[in-house]
Design a protein around this motif. Structure first.
Motif, mmCIF file in Angstrom:
data_model
loop_
_atom_site.group_PDB
_atom_site.id
_atom_site.type_symbol
_atom_site.label_atom_id
_atom_site.label_comp_id
_atom_site.label_asym_id
_atom_site.label_seq_id
_atom_site.Cartn_x
_atom_site.Cartn_y
_atom_site.Cartn_z
ATOM 1 N N GLY A 184 -8.156 7.531 6.069
ATOM 2 C CA GLY A 184 -6.641 6.813 5.883
ATOM 3 C C GLY A 184 -7.076 5.824 5.821
ATOM 4 N N ASP A 218 -5.382 2.181 4.490
ATOM 5 C CA ASP A 218 -4.596 0.870 4.771
ATOM 6 C C ASP A 218 -5.503 -0.143 5.143
ATOM 7 O OD1 ASP A 218 -2.578 2.944 5.324
ATOM 8 O OD2 ASP A 218 -3.078 3.276 7.435
ATOM 9 N N LYS A 256 0.535 -1.270 -0.399
ATOM 10 C CA LYS A 256 0.102 0.132 0.091
ATOM 11 C C LYS A 256 1.203 1.225 -0.162
ATOM 12 C CE LYS A 256 -2.296 3.383 2.179
ATOM 13 N NZ LYS A 256 -1.508 4.411 3.273
HETATM 14 MG MG MG Z 1 -2.253 7.063 5.626
#
Ligand code: MG
Ligand code: ASP
Length: 411
Positions: free
Chosen positions: A151, A154, A7
């Motif tokens: 976020g 992830d 990632k």
């Molecule tokens: Mg991040």
């Protein structure tokens, strides 16, 4: 030959030059014979830009439409990275979350992954493709595009690693691992070679922004081998998140100092001390979807008690309003006071389970600096204190030193 999910976050794909760099890195692994699925975030700043566009049009953007829009940032990245890989003569194919069949619930802007369809992915991998999958998104059962919370790429990476049983999920970011604390505050902070899953969970929830909390939870549930690495350095093994405690004698008791400036403190004073009072105060707060963190209720005096808790700073004024208008008159509290200039500082370490005196040492060190502790909370592997925001950095520095985190013998 191994199977990796890699990632790359927003900064790592922040420009076309950087995307080409990521392609070169992926190409290197690919040429070593590894199977790779790449998950990418939107180019840095892009998701924020899209959200502010929405805010210009609708004060409270419709969640479904917001998801349609903010998922496009990642769509740009996957296409660009696939093109960059093709330029290096690598067979690459991009997929949005919906296309690769990441099925989520319908909770727009904070959806949870329910299932990932493996078939298409397996076939492409067998045909020698590098797959490039858009992070942060999926689709619900009606086909509406959903996103997984800020976020969230992830979590996409970890979920793919869990579903496909990858050998490792590698999170490439702009730092080269998890540190004993933020090196911007303590230059002597050190990279940890390993950190236990539980410690990582605490650190993520305490404000270390390196991994999305939900991704860490997901990794723990499926025991995904997770590693945080720098996308800007060619060497370096980063930090591995482990599921076993290191029994090494040299293992430090404390692994890191975490901190969080995003909190606010509220006290309801002079509340009648009788059964149900905590529920009467916190029930309406929870109903307003406000997460409460630390909670303290004092010993009662003359039938009255004080009740304090912390919330996220962005929820501060809304929560104060609920308390003043709805709860105070209802329960007959004397006063509602609060402040949003506080910070939380925590020492974290699984070694605490077998060592006494960590909390008292922490309090002594803070007292020696004249730092007043406003609230305290503990768990098996952490001690957190709330202090005035202006002492936060000082607190982190003196604790980092006092717990010998600079000279730790690394495992
Ligand atoms: Mg991040
Ligand atoms: N682009 C999304 C965000 O900025 C998801 C991610 O970067 O992980 O929150």
């Amino acid at each position: 030959m191994a199977f990796y999910i890699q990632k790359y976050g927003g900064t790592s794909v922040g420009s076309t030059e950087r995307i080409k760099n990521v392609a070169r890195r992926v190409a290197k692994f690919h040429s070593q014979g590894h199977q790779i699925i790449v998950v990418v975030s939107a180019m840095s700043g892009e998701t924020n830009r899209l959200i502010s566009l929405a805010n210009e049009v609708q004060a409270n953007p419709d969640p479904r439409e917001l998801d349609v829009m903010i998922s496009t940032g990642e769509q740009v990245s996957i296409a660009l990275l696939s093109m960059a890989l093709m330029e290096l003569n690598i067979k690459a194919k991009s997929y949005t979350g919906a296309q690769v069949s990441i099925l989520t619930d319908s909770a727009h802007t904070k959806a949870r992954i329910l299932n990932i369809d493996e078939d298409k992915i397996r076939k492409d991998l067998q045909d020698g493709y590098v797959l490039v999958v858009a992070g942060f998104q999926g689709a619900d059962k009606t086909g509406s595009i959903t996103t997984l919370g800020r976020g969230g790429s992830d979590t996409t990476g970890v979920a793919l690693a869990a579903a496909l049983k990858a050998d490792e999920c590698q999170i490439y970011t702009d730092v080269d691992g998890i540190y004993t604390t933020d090196p911007r505050i303590v230059p002597e902070a050190r990279r940890l070679k390993t950190v236990t899953f539980e410690e990582m969970l605490e650190m993520a929830s305490l404000g270390s922004k390196i991994l999305q909390l939900r991704a860490v939870e997901f990794a723990g549930k499926y025991k995904v081998k997770l590693r945080v690495l720098s996308s800007f350095e060619d060497e370096g093994e980063g930090t591995l998140i482990t599921y076993e405690e290191n029994k090494d004698m040299e293992q430090p008791v404390i692994s890191g100092i975490a901190f969080n400036r995003d909190e606010a403190k509220i006290t309801v004073s002079g509340v009648p001390d009788h059964p149900g009072i905590a529920y009467q105060i916190l029930g309406p707060v929870a109903d307003a979807n406000v997460d409460v963190d630390m909670i303290i209720q004092n010993v009662g005096h003359d039938g009255l008690t004080d009740f304090s808790f912390t919330v996220h700073r962005r929820d501060f004024s809304g929560t104060m309003e609920i308390l003043k208008n709805k709860i105070q008159p209802h329960v007959g509290a004397r006063d509602v006071i609060g402040g949003d200039r506080i910070a939380k500082v925590s020492v974290v370490g699984v070694g605490m389970r077998s060592h006494a005196g960590i909390a008292s040492k922490m309090f002594r060190v803070l007292a020696e600096e004249g730092i007043n502790i406003q609230m305290i909370a503990t768990s098996e592997i952490k001690v957190s204190v709330v202090v005035d925001e202006k002492y936060m950095e000082l607190a982190v520095r003196v604790l980092h030193k006092a717990f010998d985190l600079e000279q730790v013998v690394q495992n």
